[in-house]
Design a protein around this motif. Sequence first.
Motif, short mmCIF file in Angstrom:
data_model
loop_
_atom_site.label_atom_id
_atom_site.label_comp_id
_atom_site.label_asym_id
_atom_site.label_seq_id
_atom_site.Cartn_x
_atom_site.Cartn_y
_atom_site.Cartn_z
N GLN A 321 0.05 65.36 -22.40
CA GLN A 321 0.90 64.63 -21.47
C GLN A 321 0.25 63.30 -21.10
OE1 GLN A 321 1.77 67.11 -18.08
NE2 GLN A 321 3.63 67.91 -19.02
N ALA A 322 1.10 62.33 -20.83
CA ALA A 322 0.64 61.00 -20.39
C ALA A 322 1.55 60.53 -19.27
CB ALA A 322 0.66 60.01 -21.55
N SER A 323 0.96 59.96 -18.24
CA SER A 323 1.73 59.43 -17.11
C SER A 323 1.74 57.91 -17.16
CB SER A 323 1.13 59.90 -15.78
OG SER A 323 -0.20 59.42 -15.63
N ILE A 324 2.87 57.32 -16.77
CA ILE A 324 3.07 55.87 -16.81
C ILE A 324 3.59 55.44 -15.46
CG2 ILE A 324 4.28 53.96 -17.93
CD1 ILE A 324 4.58 55.86 -20.37
N GLU A 325 2.96 54.41 -14.87
CA GLU A 325 3.38 53.82 -13.60
C GLU A 325 3.45 52.31 -13.80
OE1 GLU A 325 1.27 55.92 -10.09
OE2 GLU A 325 -0.05 56.22 -11.84
N LEU A 326 4.66 51.79 -13.88
CA LEU A 326 4.90 50.37 -14.15
C LEU A 326 5.67 49.77 -12.99
CD1 LEU A 326 4.87 47.91 -16.10
CD2 LEU A 326 7.00 48.82 -17.07
N ALA A 327 5.15 48.67 -12.42
CA ALA A 327 5.79 47.97 -11.30
C ALA A 327 5.94 46.50 -11.65
CB ALA A 327 4.98 48.14 -10.01
N TRP A 328 7.11 45.90 -11.33
CA TRP A 328 7.34 44.49 -11.61
C TRP A 328 8.33 43.91 -10.60
CZ3 TRP A 328 9.63 48.47 -14.11
CH2 TRP A 328 11.00 48.44 -14.31
N MET A 329 8.39 42.58 -10.52
CA MET A 329 9.25 41.85 -9.60
C MET A 329 10.15 40.92 -10.41
SD MET A 329 10.05 41.12 -6.37
CE MET A 329 8.63 41.50 -5.34
N SER A 330 11.43 40.87 -10.04
CA SER A 330 12.39 39.97 -10.69
C SER A 330 13.22 39.27 -9.62
CB SER A 330 13.29 40.75 -11.65
OG SER A 330 14.06 41.71 -10.95
N GLU A 331 13.88 38.19 -10.01
CA GLU A 331 14.69 37.40 -9.09
C GLU A 331 16.14 37.40 -9.56
OE1 GLU A 331 13.08 33.52 -8.65
OE2 GLU A 331 11.21 34.22 -7.70
N HIS A 332 17.07 37.20 -8.60
CA HIS A 332 18.49 37.13 -8.89
C HIS A 332 19.13 36.17 -7.88
CE1 HIS A 332 18.12 40.45 -5.90
NE2 HIS A 332 19.16 39.85 -5.36
N PRO A 333 20.35 35.70 -8.15
CA PRO A 333 21.00 34.79 -7.19
C PRO A 333 21.24 35.47 -5.85
CG PRO A 333 22.09 34.74 -9.34
CD PRO A 333 21.12 35.88 -9.38
N SER A 334 21.46 34.64 -4.84
CA SER A 334 21.70 35.15 -3.49
C SER A 334 22.93 36.06 -3.46
CB SER A 334 21.87 33.99 -2.51
OG SER A 334 22.11 34.48 -1.21
N LEU A 335 22.89 37.10 -2.65
CA LEU A 335 23.97 38.08 -2.63
C LEU A 335 25.29 37.48 -2.13
CD1 LEU A 335 22.06 41.22 -1.29
CD2 LEU A 335 22.59 40.63 -3.66
N GLY A 336 25.24 36.65 -1.11
CA GLY A 336 26.47 36.08 -0.57
C GLY A 336 27.28 37.12 0.19
N ASP A 337 28.60 36.84 0.34
CA ASP A 337 29.47 37.74 1.09
C ASP A 337 29.92 38.94 0.26
OD1 ASP A 337 29.22 36.14 3.28
OD2 ASP A 337 31.09 35.05 2.94
#
Length: 511
Positions: A321-337
């Motif tokens: 068995q092998a465990s994987i923990e991957l964390a990352w940050m991404s951007e997107h346009p403002s949510l708006g209404d």
Amino acid sequence: MRRPSTKVVKLKWRVVAAEKVPRPSKSQANRTQATDENVEDQSSQATVQHDALFSVAEGVLQSSNAFKFTFESEQSLNTLEVLVHGDSRVTSVVAHGMQTWSAKPFTNLTLEDSAEGQPGNGTFVQVVFKSSVMSKEAIVLLKTESQFDVESGRVELPLVVCRNVLRQTGSMAVVKAANAEVYEHTSRGVARAGVGEIPASVRSQTNRPIVLAYKYLAPRHSVILSALHHEEVHTLNSVADVALYQVLVVDTQRMHKLTMVVQNSQQQYMVVRDIPAAATVWSLRVNSLSTKPARGRDGTLMVPLLVGTGGDSNEGGAAPQASIELAWMSEHPSLGDNGSLVLSPPRVDMPITALSVEVQLPEQYNFNFTGTLQNVSIFSHKQPRAVNYQTERHATEKGFKFGAEYVSEPSTSEEKANVKATIPKQGTRYRFEKILVVGDNAVLTATYALNLSSTEGDHWSWRSLIVSFLSMIAPLRGLCRSIACSASDRGNVTGMGEHIRQIVLRNPANG
């Protein structure tokens, strides 16, 4: 030195080349020649038991031959000769007391006991023993290998014959190590035998079932097999038992974390798709050890799977068995209404048995979810946990005082100094899950709109407060006018107080 007396004496000797002596007479020479011939005849009286194991692989035939030479009396071993007919290559020769061995090709050699009398080609093997070896038995282990045409489907077992022996008998067993069906095509000079009739020393050399077994009484025999090969179907090298995808959505950013526990046998990298090239990878931990991912030629993220694996991974058996923990940050346009969000988990190049998804979204929006994932309140599957194969070894220094207080040295482990990203808790949490995720069949999309009830509720609460305040101060203004008109005598405090009490009693809601 005095030794105890004995009644038995055992003496061994061997004949060596003597120095030149005066030539004997003719009668003495005849008697000496007859004696030498008798000695030579006696020394060559050996019987051989030959047991062979043949393994049919993908285009390769391997054999393991065991020869047991038995002499009539204990004598000095000099050389033993073995003929391997055909195109087989001799890979190894092992014997007790052996000094050296050699293998030379031969051509146009005819066996004395051949019924056909046709010359053949092959390899002549000579085993030379040490001069001090004297025995009544000798065991020689000889291994060969040869190639055959898979398309023709015919495999001829190599003929192995011992020279200068009185008799040679033996047994043969055939196993298969490839995706093929092995049958007997033709045979001559052999008889079919049961698996139980094969010596245990041969059966113990393989962990595969014996498909064909033979016995023979003469060294001149022939066995041709028919091998029907089938196309090999590849199986999975890795599979993910459980996976958890977490995402936190704020106004213009998202934080992602993918945690998995996989069973891996030979796959070196796991391909993760749908992670933008502009995304910032915060951390990657494989088997609780921090490592760095790589970018593939097509822009996909490559996660190494062999980091921190234990030594038992080379022992075969179940896939580690092998465990994987991957964390990352991404951007997107403002949510708006209002708008829509794609919240599908990233795709990987292995199937996932159980997938869990946890999404945290802003509270001021109403969300409507569509896709192939099932919305749940509590996960019904177990969640992945990190695997750690690392063990520490500590050795005490020479002269260490076990009674004294021990102060551990600060660890310089690289694993403890690296970043381990976690998802913060914020907003409204939604949970989803799916069983058997293969390819891109895990889809989750959310449409959202601003929650007007919350903003309108705040607006109407302030309005109602103002209306209540105005309705409360309106009777007070009338009260002031009544007091000014009716209380002509400003010194009559008692009368004014009674007048105010009567007005309040007439308006209890404003009191």
